[in-house]
Design an enzyme around this catalytic site. Structure first.
Site: not given
Lengths: 431, 431
Positions: B259, B262, B327-328, B361, B420
């Protein structure tokens, strides 16, 4: 006079394009003012919220008084007319029935390699529901937002509704109770959106904010997007009626005016292959306008943004309808079902002469929060999925990792992400 | 040193709160610059797009040269390594299989009153896919965006990818072909987003734009939101590992570094109830960093944003994981399945020691475009539904209108919307 365009005329394509590009809202540059309010509430919490409420709603309230008490809600329900409460109850039940069918199913499966995969849906923990005050305080909209959240299983639905000068529509509070709202606060505007997003000592923060509001509310929602989720930014409402010579001009005119009465920026469009019907509808609109309570608003909308589009065939109507991508589409032709099947872009479709949009607005069961301003090309009406989120699940054992690992390592290395490759390799004694 | 916090310490609550509030990205104020680019492309089309491409990508191209030709894509595929193409093919097939299960079913039913109701799903007609150039040009991300669109039935998938100084990663073009992309243009930045949203003479407009990009791309997506749909605004990536004393420190360290490599703003977090494991992981991270090609980036991420959180029990880990909403989420405990069942907020969950995130991934099949920055509290990873929209259907006959009409009229009148009520009344001879 509404716009009148005819597909038989030479300049039709350019006139239709110009019509599609018509802006119905001028967006004032209020971002700076909105940002100041949002930042102030984020920084000073209740104190800023109370100050803004005094300033904008002319309402003096302390922190303890921000929340409507159960007794106040009881009293509001008591103050409502029984027939209206019964109608709200019917609406609530039908909305719930329709939306229960939208509940997604979890998925879990094992593939040929033995890899376990899945998708799991869970409700958002806490949702904020913005309800406008004043003349646009619609109890039906409270139900349309709150009931899908309840069906989704949202544990905490927090409603904010301004009460300018202390006035509140009791039907809005009654609808909130019927819709299962957990907490109601007498705040509105950008300050209420900020309170929901950032939380204050009195109002715990939520994870997502839904519901319509004025330009400040819309700007505040854009600003807090990311910190929390938001629903779409709603524009003025619109209806498209497609009719052939079987259409009843009086009924169509009534439906066009039902849309036009919302707001001077609303838009009512008729597409027909019948010159006679077009002329009859135009006359019927004028006749009906004469006795309509909100005639000024409806006339402004019809004059400025109304349109009658004449086509050679209903096939042409399909193409135009997809380009218009109307929020509401009524089809009053000899065979509405087959025409509907050919149309891709619409928020909601109302089939046949006995389905005026107003049924869908209130008691049909489907949602009346729908994509406006051509956004039905890419988005959907509000529903249960807007109050849930999906988590993907993956499980490999040693055999599956051996089967898939080398390809993952190849791709990791190809992307220059060696640590990705190593995280697989270290488990396979490969590097 | 990463942050180290312990639930047994007296100041844990405040330290965890501060940790959650840590900003990992400074958002520069680039809205003005972005708006100028977007407005220019909206006004001048290809000419503005070509000028911006010359300025920002140092690439001279005329309108005819904007699109990659089939021959150029053939040549790119030829230039790719066979093993990498095979891995991309495997990924493509597995992504397709997983996402086919997300295809929604239409619903049509008749209720007890005879009202016909329904929900109909259709694909968005045209979608734009933004792919970053340079070092973040990931072929796997092309597949993760394009394949769900293809599964949804999107007829036209338009990819834009900048080629700074004329350089393009051939794997990105190969992945686009595998993913069923219809058109590819060598443009990027805010100008490419504007071209997709507004269209130019060369690039027809799309209805929705997805895919990650730099701050200018993100700002441009926010600006065109409403005109077209957009996906989420992605922030830096993150992983949360929950492990007990059965966890393998070397494997966990490898995942934390996968991770961290990145981006210096990425975040890797370990929550464990084992002091020994925490110490072992910290040591293993240092050891593995020594030989990592992207050690500088990974070390910066781990030092600035990495965290080890010690808890008394795995039950505490559940509460913290829901607040982090990673996220993960990797779970490496004796019984990962039962722990996963208790956690509500996560983009994707990876179960057990043999499921490193890198499998997901690339080749697991589930999507790697996932909600970052705690947005898993209210949003989901990319999927087939992001490329479709739902239209609701309603049909009443005369009997159904008689049954439901009076309640709709009551609510219309209660909301001050007489037109209406009239649109129903005119059909029932009631006013």
């Amino acid at each position: 006079m509404p716009i009148r365009i005819d597909s038989r005329s030479a300049d039709f394509a350019s006139r239709f394009k110009a019509f599609l590009a018509t802006k119905r809202e001028v967006s004032a540059d209020i971002e700076t003012a909105t940002r100041a309010i949002v930042d102030d509430v984020a920084a000073r919490g209740d104190v800023a919220l109370i100050e803004a409420t005094r300033k904008f709603d002319r309402l003096s309230v302390d922190a303890a008084g921000l929340r409507f008490t159960a007794a106040e809600i009881d009293a509001a329900v008591e103050a409502c007319d029984t027939a209206t409460l019964d109608a709200l109850n019917l609406a609530r039940d039908r909305i719930e029935l329709f939306h229960r069918r939208q509940l997604p199913k979890d998925d879990r499966f094992t593939d040929a390699l033995g890899v376990e995969l899945g998708s799991r849906w869970t409700a958002i923990e806490a949702v904020g529901l913005y309800v406008p005050g004043g003349s646009a305080a619609y109890p039906s909209s409270v139900l349309m937002n709150a009931v899908p959240a309840m069906v989704a299983g949202v544990a905490r639905v927090v409603m904010v509704v301004p009460s300018p000068d202390g006035r509140i529509n009791p039907l809005v509070l009654a609808a909130a109770r019927l819709g299962g709202v957990s907490e109601i606060y007498r705040v509105g505007g950008a300050q209420a959106v900020a309170a929901l997003a950032y939380g204050t000592a009195t109002i715990a923060p939520v994870a997502k904010i839904v519901g319509p509001g004025n330009a400040y509310v819309a700007a505040a929602k854009r600003l807090v997007f990311g910190k929390v989720g938001i629903d779409m930014i709603a524009g003025p409402s619109e209806v498209l009626v497609i009719a052939d010579d079987t259409g009843n001009a009086g009924w169509i005119a009534a439906d066009l005016l039902a849309q036009a009465e919302h707001d001077a920026n609303a838009q009512s469009i008729l597409i027909t292959d019948s010159d006679a019907l077009a002329a009859d509808v135009e006359r019927a609109v004028d006749t009906q306008l004469a006795t309509l309570p909100r005639a000024d608003i409806a006339r402004a909308s019809w004059t400025d943004f109304g349109a009658i589009i004449l086509v050679r065939s209903l096939g042409e109507a399909v193409t135009l309808a997809d380009a218009i991508a109307a929020e509401h589409l009524e089809i009053m032709t000899a065979d509405p079902e087959s025409l509907a099947a050919r149309i891709r872009n619409a928020g909601a479709i109302f089939l046949g002469p006995h389905t005026p949009e107003a049924i869908g607005d209130y008691v049909g069961g489907s949602n009346h929060v729908l994509p406006t301003a051509r956004s039905a090309r890419f988005s959907s009406g509000l529903g249960v999925l807007d109050f849930m989120k999906r988590t993907s699940i993956l499980r490999c054992g040693p055999d599956q990792l051996r089967a898939l690992g080398p390809a993952a390592m190849t791709l990791g290395k190809a992307e220059g992400l060696d640590a990705h490759a190593r995280s697989v390799g270290v488990r396979l004694n490969l590097q």
